[in-house]
Design a protein around this motif. Sequence first.
Motif: not given
Length: 218
Positions: A55-69
């Motif tokens: 799943s995508a997860l929040p990484i701060g500064s309003g951005q997200t780390i995308s879903q692995p798939s």
Amino acid sequence: MAGPLIPEFRGVRRRLVETLQANGIRDLAVLRAFELTPRHLFVPTGIRHRAYEDSALPIGSGQTISQPSVHARYLQLLELSGHEKVLEVGTGSGYQTVLLSHLAAQVFSVERVPELLERARLAIADSGVRNVSLRLGDGTLGWKEHAPYDAILVSAAAPDIPGPLVDQLADGGRLIIPLGDMQEQMLVLVTRRGSATERRDIAPVRFVPLLGTHGWSG
Ligand code: SAH
């Protein structure tokens, strides 16, 4: 310090690879890159236990780390053999940068948010890879000094293909970019053939906006 491949995460990382396989990811080099990349180093400490969920997860500064798939599909499209020079626009957490480092010879990555870039720099160093160069700046302008690139990945959505990125693509090189408006986009694969380009629509996607000279104005 949490080492890159500490045993407590090995089992969950293996399960993530199995999930990707079950979801149709067949490229063995891509699957191996996921096996080698410690995603827990790229998410905030408080949600580390969720690092290997698909799943995508929040990484701060309003951005997200995308879903692995999503990363996996993206990376499969590039058909990398391990010898390429690659440009990434939008380093974000640096997770995809490290995935790429296991699939290509050299990776150049540009991020516009200083705090994200500094955090990514530390996590990338912790993950132990050495073939990555990072730069703070507007990635819609590319990174001319190291062009041409065999592949370019744009991790944020643009209204149009930024001209400098096509200029910096090698003949036969592949560019992947989400194109559309701020709400929804089409993931597009562009292949350069001499002075012409071929375009193929891949799938509808949702990415954060690409802000810059050849993107949305910030
Ligand atoms: N692939 C990343 C997720 C990136 S999110 C990961 O694995 O974590 C998209 C990133 O693009 C954000 O960090 C955002 O700050 C960055 N970005 C947006 N516009 C940019 C630009 N013009 N140049 C460089 N980075 C940009």
